[in-house]
Structures are given as C-alpha cells and as structure tokens.
Write a protein that holds these residues in place. Sequence first.
Motif, PDB file in Angstrom:
ATOM      1  N   LYS A 410       5.172  -4.443  10.365  1.00  0.00           N
ATOM      2  CA  LYS A 410       4.879  -3.071   9.933  1.00  0.00           C
ATOM      3  C   LYS A 410       3.387  -2.806   9.800  1.00  0.00           C
ATOM      4  CE  LYS A 410       8.900  -1.377   7.491  1.00  0.00           C
ATOM      5  NZ  LYS A 410       9.383  -1.024   6.163  1.00  0.00           N
ATOM      6  N   SER A 411       2.603  -3.859   9.490  1.00  0.00           N
ATOM      7  CA  SER A 411       1.156  -3.675   9.337  1.00  0.00           C
ATOM      8  C   SER A 411       0.489  -3.306  10.648  1.00  0.00           C
ATOM      9  CB  SER A 411       0.507  -4.950   8.804  1.00  0.00           C
ATOM     10  OG  SER A 411       0.863  -5.154   7.477  1.00  0.00           O
ATOM     11  N   PHE A 412       1.171  -3.549  11.759  1.00  0.00           N
ATOM     12  CA  PHE A 412       0.567  -3.243  13.041  1.00  0.00           C
ATOM     13  C   PHE A 412       0.384  -1.740  13.228  1.00  0.00           C
ATOM     14  CE2 PHE A 412       1.103  -2.176  17.570  1.00  0.00           C
ATOM     15  CZ  PHE A 412      -0.085  -2.706  18.013  1.00  0.00           C
ATOM     16  N   LEU A 413       1.312  -0.945  12.661  1.00  0.00           N
ATOM     17  CA  LEU A 413       1.264   0.500  12.922  1.00  0.00           C
ATOM     18  C   LEU A 413      -0.027   1.152  12.430  1.00  0.00           C
ATOM     19  CD1 LEU A 413       4.998   1.348  12.179  1.00  0.00           C
ATOM     20  CD2 LEU A 413       3.924   0.653  14.314  1.00  0.00           C
ATOM     21  N   PRO A 414      -0.405   0.958  11.144  1.00  0.00           N
ATOM     22  CA  PRO A 414      -1.681   1.550  10.714  1.00  0.00           C
ATOM     23  C   PRO A 414      -2.872   0.971  11.457  1.00  0.00           C
ATOM     24  CG  PRO A 414      -0.734   0.192   8.972  1.00  0.00           C
ATOM     25  CD  PRO A 414       0.315   0.349  10.014  1.00  0.00           C
ATOM     26  N   LEU A 415      -2.822  -0.321  11.795  1.00  0.00           N
ATOM     27  CA  LEU A 415      -3.956  -0.913  12.510  1.00  0.00           C
ATOM     28  C   LEU A 415      -4.101  -0.246  13.879  1.00  0.00           C
ATOM     29  CD1 LEU A 415      -3.602  -4.693  11.606  1.00  0.00           C
ATOM     30  CD2 LEU A 415      -5.146  -3.010  10.631  1.00  0.00           C
ATOM     31  N   PHE A 416      -2.983   0.052  14.505  1.00  0.00           N
ATOM     32  CA  PHE A 416      -2.995   0.744  15.794  1.00  0.00           C
ATOM     33  C   PHE A 416      -3.679   2.107  15.648  1.00  0.00           C
ATOM     34  CE2 PHE A 416       0.031   2.527  19.289  1.00  0.00           C
ATOM     35  CZ  PHE A 416      -1.023   2.604  20.155  1.00  0.00           C
ATOM     36  N   ARG A 430       0.392   3.182   3.995  1.00  0.00           N
ATOM     37  CA  ARG A 430       1.465   3.551   3.068  1.00  0.00           C
ATOM     38  C   ARG A 430       2.847   3.179   3.578  1.00  0.00           C
ATOM     39  NH1 ARG A 430      -0.452   9.473   0.913  1.00  0.00           N
ATOM     40  NH2 ARG A 430      -2.437   8.789   0.053  1.00  0.00           N
ATOM     41  N   VAL A 431       2.991   2.941   4.889  1.00  0.00           N
ATOM     42  CA  VAL A 431       4.319   2.558   5.401  1.00  0.00           C
ATOM     43  C   VAL A 431       4.684   1.130   5.008  1.00  0.00           C
ATOM     44  CG1 VAL A 431       4.195   4.087   7.417  1.00  0.00           C
ATOM     45  CG2 VAL A 431       3.480   1.715   7.646  1.00  0.00           C
ATOM     46  N   ILE A 432       3.685   0.352   4.552  1.00  0.00           N
ATOM     47  CA  ILE A 432       3.954  -1.061   4.236  1.00  0.00           C
ATOM     48  C   ILE A 432       4.540  -1.161   2.831  1.00  0.00           C
ATOM     49  CG2 ILE A 432       2.899  -3.341   4.016  1.00  0.00           C
ATOM     50  CD1 ILE A 432       0.654  -2.166   5.834  1.00  0.00           C
ATOM     51  N   ASP A 433       5.662  -1.879   2.705  1.00  0.00           N
ATOM     52  CA  ASP A 433       6.386  -1.786   1.432  1.00  0.00           C
ATOM     53  C   ASP A 433       5.889  -2.713   0.330  1.00  0.00           C
ATOM     54  OD1 ASP A 433       7.573  -3.756   3.089  1.00  0.00           O
ATOM     55  OD2 ASP A 433       9.048  -2.265   3.705  1.00  0.00           O
ATOM     56  N   SER A 434       5.136  -3.765   0.654  1.00  0.00           N
ATOM     57  CA  SER A 434       4.674  -4.594  -0.468  1.00  0.00           C
ATOM     58  C   SER A 434       3.174  -4.399  -0.686  1.00  0.00           C
ATOM     59  CB  SER A 434       5.002  -6.068  -0.226  1.00  0.00           C
ATOM     60  OG  SER A 434       3.911  -6.734   0.339  1.00  0.00           O
ATOM     61  N   TRP A 435       2.757  -4.411  -1.949  1.00  0.00           N
ATOM     62  CA  TRP A 435       1.364  -4.102  -2.267  1.00  0.00           C
ATOM     63  C   TRP A 435       0.386  -5.127  -1.720  1.00  0.00           C
ATOM     64  CZ3 TRP A 435      -2.216  -0.845  -2.801  1.00  0.00           C
ATOM     65  CH2 TRP A 435      -3.402  -1.177  -3.443  1.00  0.00           C
ATOM     66  N   PRO A 436       0.629  -6.466  -1.874  1.00  0.00           N
ATOM     67  CA  PRO A 436      -0.342  -7.421  -1.323  1.00  0.00           C
ATOM     68  C   PRO A 436      -0.523  -7.252   0.187  1.00  0.00           C
ATOM     69  CG  PRO A 436       1.222  -8.559  -2.741  1.00  0.00           C
ATOM     70  CD  PRO A 436       1.711  -7.156  -2.607  1.00  0.00           C
ATOM     71  N   ALA A 437       0.581  -7.029   0.902  1.00  0.00           N
ATOM     72  CA  ALA A 437       0.481  -6.854   2.355  1.00  0.00           C
ATOM     73  C   ALA A 437      -0.286  -5.584   2.679  1.00  0.00           C
ATOM     74  CB  ALA A 437       1.875  -6.800   2.981  1.00  0.00           C
ATOM     75  N   ARG A 438      -0.077  -4.558   1.869  1.00  0.00           N
ATOM     76  CA  ARG A 438      -0.757  -3.298   2.108  1.00  0.00           C
ATOM     77  C   ARG A 438      -2.259  -3.437   1.861  1.00  0.00           C
ATOM     78  NH1 ARG A 438      -0.354   2.240  -1.097  1.00  0.00           N
ATOM     79  NH2 ARG A 438      -1.990   3.140   0.160  1.00  0.00           N
ATOM     80  N   LEU A 439      -2.590  -4.122   0.772  1.00  0.00           N
ATOM     81  CA  LEU A 439      -3.989  -4.317   0.424  1.00  0.00           C
ATOM     82  C   LEU A 439      -4.707  -5.114   1.503  1.00  0.00           C
ATOM     83  CD1 LEU A 439      -6.131  -3.881  -1.684  1.00  0.00           C
ATOM     84  CD2 LEU A 439      -5.327  -5.913  -2.872  1.00  0.00           C
ATOM     85  N   LEU A 440      -4.066  -6.179   1.966  1.00  0.00           N
ATOM     86  CA  LEU A 440      -4.667  -7.005   3.010  1.00  0.00           C
ATOM     87  C   LEU A 440      -4.896  -6.180   4.277  1.00  0.00           C
ATOM     88  CD1 LEU A 440      -5.632  -9.745   3.982  1.00  0.00           C
ATOM     89  CD2 LEU A 440      -3.274 -10.386   4.420  1.00  0.00           C
ATOM     90  N   THR A 441      -3.923  -5.336   4.612  1.00  0.00           N
ATOM     91  CA  THR A 441      -4.065  -4.492   5.804  1.00  0.00           C
ATOM     92  C   THR A 441      -5.220  -3.510   5.627  1.00  0.00           C
ATOM     93  OG1 THR A 441      -1.666  -4.672   6.026  1.00  0.00           O
ATOM     94  CG2 THR A 441      -2.765  -3.091   7.449  1.00  0.00           C
ATOM     95  N   ILE A 442      -5.365  -2.961   4.419  1.00  0.00           N
ATOM     96  CA  ILE A 442      -6.488  -2.049   4.160  1.00  0.00           C
ATOM     97  C   ILE A 442      -7.813  -2.784   4.351  1.00  0.00           C
ATOM     98  CG2 ILE A 442      -7.706  -0.803   2.324  1.00  0.00           C
ATOM     99  CD1 ILE A 442      -5.005   0.055   1.226  1.00  0.00           C
ATOM    100  N   LEU A 443      -7.882  -4.028   3.869  1.00  0.00           N
ATOM    101  CA  LEU A 443      -9.135  -4.774   3.935  1.00  0.00           C
ATOM    102  C   LEU A 443      -9.546  -5.115   5.370  1.00  0.00           C
ATOM    103  CD1 LEU A 443      -8.779  -7.195   0.887  1.00  0.00           C
ATOM    104  CD2 LEU A 443     -10.300  -5.238   1.109  1.00  0.00           C
ATOM    105  N   ILE A 444      -8.574  -5.363   6.249  1.00  0.00           N
ATOM    106  CA  ILE A 444      -8.946  -5.733   7.619  1.00  0.00           C
ATOM    107  C   ILE A 444      -9.001  -4.534   8.562  1.00  0.00           C
ATOM    108  CG2 ILE A 444      -8.132  -8.122   7.429  1.00  0.00           C
ATOM    109  CD1 ILE A 444      -5.632  -7.303   8.933  1.00  0.00           C
ATOM    110  N   ALA A 445      -8.461  -3.384   8.122  1.00  0.00           N
ATOM    111  CA  ALA A 445      -8.436  -2.201   8.994  1.00  0.00           C
ATOM    112  C   ALA A 445      -9.813  -1.832   9.564  1.00  0.00           C
ATOM    113  CB  ALA A 445      -7.809  -1.014   8.264  1.00  0.00           C
ATOM    114  N   PRO A 446     -10.918  -1.949   8.783  1.00  0.00           N
ATOM    115  CA  PRO A 446     -12.217  -1.557   9.343  1.00  0.00           C
ATOM    116  C   PRO A 446     -12.664  -2.406  10.529  1.00  0.00           C
ATOM    117  CG  PRO A 446     -12.347  -1.703   6.952  1.00  0.00           C
ATOM    118  CD  PRO A 446     -11.030  -2.286   7.345  1.00  0.00           C
ATOM    119  N   LEU A 447     -11.988  -3.523  10.788  1.00  0.00           N
ATOM    120  CA  LEU A 447     -12.370  -4.331  11.947  1.00  0.00           C
ATOM    121  C   LEU A 447     -11.709  -3.845  13.231  1.00  0.00           C
ATOM    122  CD1 LEU A 447     -12.525  -7.847  10.327  1.00  0.00           C
ATOM    123  CD2 LEU A 447     -14.334  -6.763  11.638  1.00  0.00           C
ATOM    124  N   VAL A 448     -10.833  -2.865  13.127  1.00  0.00           N
ATOM    125  CA  VAL A 448     -10.267  -2.276  14.347  1.00  0.00           C
ATOM    126  C   VAL A 448     -11.335  -1.369  14.954  1.00  0.00           C
ATOM    127  CG1 VAL A 448      -8.443  -0.828  15.318  1.00  0.00           C
ATOM    128  CG2 VAL A 448      -7.945  -2.317  13.383  1.00  0.00           C
TER     129      VAL A 448
END
Lengths: 680, 83
Positions: A410-416, A430-448
Amino acid sequence: MSDCHETRTRTAPSMGFVDAGTPLIALAGQPNMGKSTLFNLLTGLNQHVGNWPGKTVERRDGHFDFCGRSFTLVDLPGTYSLTANSPEEVIAREYILREKPSVVVAVVSAANLERSLYLVSELAALAVPVVVALNMMDVAAQEGIQVDAHVLEAALGLPVVPMTASKAAGVRELLGVVEDVLTGKRVPAPHLPDVRQDHHEVLEKIEGLIAGHVPEPYPQSWAALKLLEGDAEVTRMMEAELPPVAWESVHNVLIQHDDAFLAVASGRYEWIGRMMRAAVTRPRVGQMGMTERLDRLAAHPVWGLFILAGALGLVFWLTFTVGSPIQAWLDGQLIAPLAGLAAGALAGAPFWLRGLIVDGLIGGVGSVLTFLPILVIFFAAFALLEDIGYMARAAYVMDNLMHLMGLHGKSFLPLFLGFGCNVPAVMGTRVIDSWPARLLTILIAPLVPCTARMAVVAFIAPIFFGASAMWISWGLVMLSLLALVASGALLNRVIFKGQRSAFIMEMPLYHLPNARTIGLLVWQRSVSFVKKAGTAILAMAMLVWVLSFLPNGDLNTSFLARFGQFLEPVGRWMGFDWRLMVALITSFLAKENAVATLGVLFGSSPEAGLAESLAAAFSPATGLSFLVVTMLFVPCMATVAVMKQETNSWRWPLLSVGLLLVLSVGAGAGVYHLATWLGW
Amino acid sequence: MSDIRRRLTLSEMPAGEDATILAFEDGRAVKNRLASLGFTPGVRVNMTQNYGHGPLIVTVRGTRVALGRGEAAKIIVEQGSHE
C-alpha cells in the motif's frame, strides 16, 4: 415513495454548507462501493474538502437541493466495519452517535452484497434511521447476480433502493425514500443480527454489569457488544466509567472470552447469510469474470511488473510530451507579458517595489502556475488508474520490493504520486492503515524524484553531458530510488525496530472509469496543491527576492550572496562555488527555482546564454555533483509544511531535512571526487 | 471422511483450491480486520492466486482480498470444503 408536490411549496433555504435548518444526511459505506461517486453526483462542486477535527482523515461535506429543499450531506470515511481498528472507523461511528444525522444512507454494492452488508449490520445497531442504497446494479447484472430489492427490504427491515450511481440511475428514487423517512412516512425498523448462540449468556452478563454506567450518547446494548468484541476505545471508556469492582468483574468475563469477537462477527455473517439466501440469485456460478482474466496478467509477479513499468512510462511520457509544451506556452504567453505589463505600469514606482512585484510576486506565481499543467496531467493519469481499480494491483505487485523497507504494497501508491509532486505524496500516505508504516513512508517520500527536480535535470544535464544526458537522467532517477530503499531499510531498523504491519487489501473489481469522479479528484488535488504549495512558494519567493535585494540592490553583494559565500567551504567539497550554493538554497522553496536563481546570478535568462555561461564556468564533475545534490537535497518548503501537518510535529520533518542534508552533501562530495578522479 | 482432510496454513494452499478457515493465530487487531473483510471460522475460501512467494489473493464471500504471505501463514485452514 413521496413525490415533490408536497415539498415544492416550501421556500428554498439558504445555500450555506453549515445550516442548522437543513436536514443532515450522512453517507456511509465500505471502500469500493461507489460512495464517492454518489457523493460527487449529489453535490458536484458544492462540496468542501477538509479534515476531521484533530485528525488527518479527509472530511468531505456538501449540500444539494431536492424538490426545493436543501440538504446537508456528510461523506463519512469509507470503512469495512465500525470497530475501533482505525481512526476512520472511530470517526464514522462517533459522528453518527454524537451528531445524530437525520438519515444515514448506507451504500452497498449489489455485486458484492455479502461483504457490504457487514457495515449495514453495524450501522443498524446505532439507533439511527438507515436507508440502504443498493448500488452497482449494472455490475451485478454483468456478473450474472440478481438481487431482489423488495425481498432484501423486507428481510432487513430497512428501506432498500436499487441504483447505479455511475450512470445516475435511481438517485431520485433514493432521495424520495430519504424524504419519506424524514417526514416520518416510513420508519426503518431493522431486524438486528444476534451474536452466535454460544455467546448469548456472556453478552447478557456484560450488559447487566455495565447497566446504568454507559455514558451518553452510547446505547447500552451497543457498548456491551463492543466490549465483547474487544473494541479498544469502548474498553478504555468503560474502564474509566465503571467503579473498580464492577470493572474487575467485566474484565474477568472478557478474559474468559478472548475470542468472542469472532462469535460476534460470525453472528453478523449468519444474519447476512439469511438476507443473501432470501434476496440473491446467482444463476451462473463459477464463470471467470473480466477481473480474474485481467488479473492473470496485472497481478502476475513478473508480467505485473512489466505492466506497471509500462503504465508508469506512459504516464511520464504523457506528462512531459503534453505538459511541457503547455508549460512553456504559459510561461512565454502569460507570465512574461504579465511581468512586462507590470514593469511598464510601475515605471514610476520605486525600484524596490517594482522588483518585489515583478520578480518576487509575478515570478513566484509564475513558477506555481507553469507547473500546474504538468501536475494536472499527472493527477488525471493517476486518478484514471485509481478509478478503474488498477492501483490495488500496482500495490500488490510492489509488495515484495516494499518488504525490503519493512513496508508493504500500500505504501507504493503515495510514493508513486510523489513522482508528480511530493506534497500530494505525503498527504496520500493516509491510505496506509498503520501509523509506523505511514510515518516511514512520509519520511522517505521526499526521495521520490518529483517533476520539479526532473525539470532542473532536464535543463542542466544536456549542458554538461550533451547526448548522454538521457542516460545521466535515468541514472539519477535510479540513484534516488536506491537512496529511497536504503534509507527506508535503515530507518525501519533504527527507528521502527524492524516491525512490519499486516498487508490486507481488497482487490476491487475492474470497472469503466467515471469522468465525473476523475474530474473532481483532479480538481481537488490541483486546488490543494495551489493552496498549499502556492502560498508557501509565493511567500518564500518574495522573501528570497528581498534577501537578494538588500542591503544595496545588487545581488552580488546582497545578504543572499553573503550567505552563499559563508557556506562556500561546504560547497567546495562538492565542487560548488557560492553561486551554486545560493541556487541550492533557493531550491528549498521550490526545486525548479535552482535554474531561475542561476539565471539571475549569471545575469542571463534560462533561454539565452545561461547554458553557455554554466558550461564555461563549471566542469562536468561539478555539473554531475550539482545534479546529484539537487535530486537528493532536503524536501522543498511545501513538502516540509505538509509533513509537519500530517505528522502533527516538527520532529519528523526536521529528521527528514537532517537526513537528506547529510545524504545529499555526502553523495555530492563522493560523486564530485569520483568524477574528478575519472578526469571529467 | 472429514478426519482425513488436511490441515495447513492458508499460505500453503495451492491456487485454485478451496479451503475452510479454522483459526487465526494473529493478534486481535489483524483478526478484527480480517473478520470485517469476511474471514471468520468456518467460512469457505478459494485460493485465487499463489505463486509460492510474495503476496497472494484469496476469494472470500465473493470478494478478492490480497494478503501478505506472513498474514496468510497465520491462518489455519482445512483443505477441501465442508458441504
């Protein structure tokens, strides 16, 4: 059903979104049931998108008129159940219990009735009038499923209206029934599900123990059921409300029935089974549907990746071949003449005022505006893939790769989405259902690598690498993605101790795209980009202009230049001079600013002369290092702002800035020295 | 005979086969989410896609649900279906 004649004589109430006098209708439903389509159909552009108070869950409300009467419509978050597993579920049930909407419209899918009635079984227990919108009748017919709405209505004890929201069929009938419930002509009297036989006694026992202690507005039987289900929120609430001795007894009962929620869920499905047997016929069982045939390819571990790569490639190709010319046209035909016009009109004004307006204001607005076509095309392509049901497949085939970072598909969608712009990517987590996974995705998103960075690369790479620029660009994208996976894996180990959240995701049926849904999605994403990024970029553009102007109106001796000179020692590690440092700093407000700043510093426009000046001033090693640093540099200001907003703290955006600062400077220095050693 | 039916985890189920869910070994939150999507003890499921590695797709109560391999490994099933 009522018709309009009775209500037409009423005068139309005012048009505001929040109007105490208008009936409040809440839309509830599971994901992929066509709830948004119905909401968009009813409200059109008369809708307001915001957040639920204190939560980063999107809230949409709007209003519509029917038979001369105005209605307020609230779109509750799409949830599979009403147990406190996620913020969405808590929001949906708290809203119904506290705000007591006049009618709750439960959107269910005729093609997927068994699962969609699960939420209805929970809604009916909340003691609000529920009307069932039996949506997707067309898909059901296509799949050979027949649902008898009258039989279902009798079995449920709730009004049922067959409809197809994507074709606007059955909407008037639905509103007519809502109107009947409002006027009291029809009173929903649901036949509620029971818990499984073997748990009747326990439930009664709990209800007896908590009697008289359940606070408003929660119904007592509902609270007892939720305790039995192990609902975290209700458990916490009752522990606080009950005297310690009473809580002790309740707690003991609950411990003995740790798995009771399965009995509750089974009870609901037994209830659903009765509805299904009564109302649904499937003459053709076991036929392979279109979805299954398409998934043989789209969800295949190998072909699926090829299809995803193809889809991504097509989106980028479309974005740049259609978007870039529009961008250039806007810049040349709109922004430049506007700047010229303003300069002319302000000829008599002080020099600083003219500069502030022409270079700061119009320049800032221009950089936001000219990026819009690219983003609109990107958003439209993304919304199309989302609407037809493809995005779940993309998430599915990317699940393996995402595991490297302790994330799942699911984390792939926002990264895309981040390839377009990192701002919607951070919000899209926000589509990611667990907070740690969501936070991690937020932290790496700027590298896209976003389109703004790719625009800088598209300008700089050919200057230093000519025909090989394409390969350099490709390498830079790969480098960013490698850095993304590496930092994701590292952060997961260090901060999240390698924990992983469960990957459970519905694979919706494929269906034809709905232009209205896509259009509104593009509109809302674009507006929120302009609001978020636009205001921030504008403010910073003016600030940077002031810093480049003060104290004596000459850029080369300005505060900004002095700051760049101060940082030059760091820049030298990467082969930069102070001008490249200044360009890098201004890229913080918007990545594409790097080119514009260089244009100002070298006293030439990007179209004429800047390329030659840069080629003469710097070696290819410096050029490559600048490209690498630009790709990996700290998130732009708008991204930092949404990171703060979505994580509700400065800690995480600052961590991201720090991490990327170290990463980009380190990578830049490494690449510069390697390239110099190679003799570039 | 029902006692010669094979007990295994959902992740071990070959594609195309039917199974009946017996129990869940995952935590309460995961169980809860699975239940709201239709996974309850006794329900019949069909393994729609399983390549032996990576995520898999199960059809339950007419809905196709993607599960991570780790999640599927914690669902105990009985191959074949109760009739």
